[in-house]
Design a protein around this motif. Structure first.
Motif, PDB file in Angstrom:
ATOM      1  N   LEU A  84       0.842  -1.208   0.000  1.00  0.00           N
ATOM      2  CA  LEU A  84       0.000   0.000   0.000  1.00  0.00           C
ATOM      3  C   LEU A  84       0.875   1.255   0.000  1.00  0.00           C
ATOM      4  O   LEU A  84       0.668   2.181  -0.804  1.00  0.00           O
ATOM      5  N   LEU A  85       1.877   1.283   0.903  1.00  0.00           N
ATOM      6  CA  LEU A  85       2.737   2.466   0.994  1.00  0.00           C
ATOM      7  C   LEU A  85       3.514   2.686  -0.295  1.00  0.00           C
ATOM      8  O   LEU A  85       3.716   3.828  -0.737  1.00  0.00           O
ATOM      9  N   GLU A  86       3.928   1.588  -0.930  1.00  0.00           N
ATOM     10  CA  GLU A  86       4.676   1.665  -2.186  1.00  0.00           C
ATOM     11  C   GLU A  86       3.870   2.398  -3.257  1.00  0.00           C
ATOM     12  O   GLU A  86       4.398   3.242  -3.986  1.00  0.00           O
ATOM     13  N   LYS A  87       2.555   2.096  -3.316  1.00  0.00           N
ATOM     14  CA  LYS A  87       1.711   2.748  -4.323  1.00  0.00           C
ATOM     15  C   LYS A  87       1.542   4.237  -3.997  1.00  0.00           C
ATOM     16  O   LYS A  87       1.461   5.072  -4.895  1.00  0.00           O
ATOM     17  N   VAL A  88       1.479   4.550  -2.681  1.00  0.00           N
ATOM     18  CA  VAL A  88       1.336   5.957  -2.292  1.00  0.00           C
ATOM     19  C   VAL A  88       2.609   6.719  -2.654  1.00  0.00           C
ATOM     20  O   VAL A  88       2.559   7.852  -3.157  1.00  0.00           O
ATOM     21  N   VAL A  89       3.773   6.073  -2.435  1.00  0.00           N
ATOM     22  CA  VAL A  89       5.054   6.706  -2.764  1.00  0.00           C
ATOM     23  C   VAL A  89       5.110   7.046  -4.257  1.00  0.00           C
ATOM     24  O   VAL A  89       5.599   8.099  -4.660  1.00  0.00           O
ATOM     25  N   LEU A  90       4.544   6.137  -5.063  1.00  0.00           N
ATOM     26  CA  LEU A  90       4.546   6.350  -6.514  1.00  0.00           C
ATOM     27  C   LEU A  90       3.794   7.634  -6.870  1.00  0.00           C
ATOM     28  O   LEU A  90       4.250   8.435  -7.703  1.00  0.00           O
ATOM     29  N   VAL A  91       2.638   7.833  -6.228  1.00  0.00           N
ATOM     30  CA  VAL A  91       1.858   9.051  -6.490  1.00  0.00           C
ATOM     31  C   VAL A  91       2.631  10.279  -5.997  1.00  0.00           C
ATOM     32  O   VAL A  91       2.660  11.319  -6.657  1.00  0.00           O
ATOM     33  N   LEU A  92       3.293  10.139  -4.821  1.00  0.00           N
ATOM     34  CA  LEU A  92       4.091  11.260  -4.297  1.00  0.00           C
ATOM     35  C   LEU A  92       5.211  11.624  -5.272  1.00  0.00           C
ATOM     36  O   LEU A  92       5.509  12.805  -5.478  1.00  0.00           O
TER      37      LEU A  92
END
Lengths: 311, 99
Positions: A148-156
């Motif tokens: 989940l965090l990995e996908k958020v990092v991608l958006v960041l």
């Protein structure tokens, strides 16, 4: 025979790595890096890690290669005017890299035999989730928070790229590559290939539950097809301020987060799945994530807005 | 029957490898971009085609065989398009130098 193949493959990878570092032209270095990634993917196949091989080929070589190529194209006009780093810098960088390599090598060689592993435990509990691919099991069941965090990092990361745009162009249209020129052959490819590539991307996402594949590999294929279509000029790059585009970007992580939060109510913990519903929930989350990853990676490669949005 | 199929594989893959070697030699030896590309297309087209042809008897079923053929076709399309694009770039560069 197989040993000979493995040794020549490893030798080729080391030689290519050395060449990538010493070549002066950034463009050649990027091309060598892309080939390097493909050879490393072959090594992962030889190690029977097809999931990692697919990710390496799609992300490590493909998408990263596209990002680096666009960076190299942007840097090209100023490249010759920048002085190369001095001997002291080169030596320092070399020493640090050598220490890291030696450390990694030492860790790999000094592992106790058999190496400590959670693999049997993970494999024993996998049937509960209804998944057949242990890698997807680790990504979406045991380590779902990391995913989940990995996908958020991608958006960041995309927000970081977008903020490079000039203030008045915020929400405008990315310029893509600076050196694109319309070509009928490229148009032909951009009309022909997406039908195959999109199907393969959806298949990779769908089959990820039971076989090698998954959201990242599938998403990278969607990205490749979208970039091809934009580069060939068949469809223009979208304005980064479009509401529908931004909804697509966050759809995957949001859906995953909603499933994770509802885990509190229906299964007693964050990111827990109720018994019997694990696989359907994971497939739905993966589908949404594939779409979001595809759009995010494509926009990362397209770069910040450089043209104002048409009113 | 198996022997004949194995022979077909050996002949096909060896011939394919020959075209790959020949294409690579051409890439290294030929003088300019267009002739080098001419050599490379032989490797991509004939070399890969013969290797796929040689591997077809070893395929586990019709599905596998079709996948092999699909790989060859996709490589064909990408090679054809890439060589057209490179040739176009070469021509544009030439006309920029000698208008």
């Amino acid at each position: 025979m197989a040993l000979g193949f493995d040794i020549s493959l490893a030798f080729l990878v080391v030689v290519l790595a050395a060449w990538t570092i010493q070549v002066h032209d950034t463009y050649s270095a990027v091309l060598a890096f892309v080939v390097f990634g493909l050879l490393v993917a072959l090594i992962w196949v030889r190690l029977a890690s097809v999931d990692v091989a697919l990710t390496e080929a799609a992300i490590g070589s493909g998408v990263t290669g596209a990002l680096l190529l666009s960076a190299a194209a942007l840097l090209r006009p100023t490249e010759s005017t920048v002085a190369p780093p001095g001997a002291a810098w080169c030596t320092a960088a070399g020493v640090v890299c050598a220490i890291i390599t030696a450390g990694l090598g030492a860790i790999a060689l000094l592992l106790p035999d058999p190496a400590p592993t959670l693999a049997p435990l993970a494999a024993a509990n996998l049937p509960q989730s209804g998944l057949g691919n242990p890698v997807t099991g680790v990504l979406f069941v045991y380590r779902a928070l990391d995913t989940l965090l990995e996908k958020v990092v991608l958006v960041l990361a995309l927000v970081g790229v977008w903020s490079l745009a000039v203030d008045r162009l915020w929400g405008g249209i990315p310029a893509l590559w600076p050196a694109t020129c319309p070509d009928s052959t490229l148009t032909f490819l951009a009309q022909l290939l997406p039908s195959v590539g999109l199907m393969l991307g959806i298949y990779l996402c769908w089959t990820g539950a039971d076989h090698p594949g998954g959201a990242f590999q599938g998403g990278a294929l969607l990205t490749a097809m979208w970039l091809l279509v934009m580069l060939a000029g068949v469809r223009a790059a979208p304005a980064t301020g479009l509401l529908s585009l931004r909804l697509l970007l966050v759809a995957g992580p949001t859906l995953f987060l909603v499933i994770g939060l509802s885990g509190f109510a229906i299964a007693g913990a964050f990111l827990a799945y109720p018994p019997g519903y694990g696989k359907p929930l994971i497939v739905v989350a993966e589908g949404a994530l594939t779409l979001s990853i595809g759009v995010t990676l494509g926009l990362l490669a397209a770069g910040p807005a450089e043209r104002a949005r048409e009113p | 029957m198996t022997l004949a199929l194995d022979l077909l594989t050996i002949v096909g893959v060896s011939a394919g490898c020959f075209f790959f070697v020949a294409g690579t030699v051409g890439l290294l030896r030929f003088p300019d971009a267009l002739t080098r590309m001419h050599a490379l297309t032989k490797a991509d087209n004939l070399g890969l085609g013969l290797i796929v042809l040689g591997l077809l008897p070893q395929a586990a079923g019709l599905g596998h065989a079709l996948k092999l053929v699909a790989i060859w076709l996709l490589a064909q399309v990408s090679a054809a398009v890439a060589s057209q694009l490179i040739a176009g770039a070469v021509l544009r560069q030439r006309s920029a130098i000698w208008p």
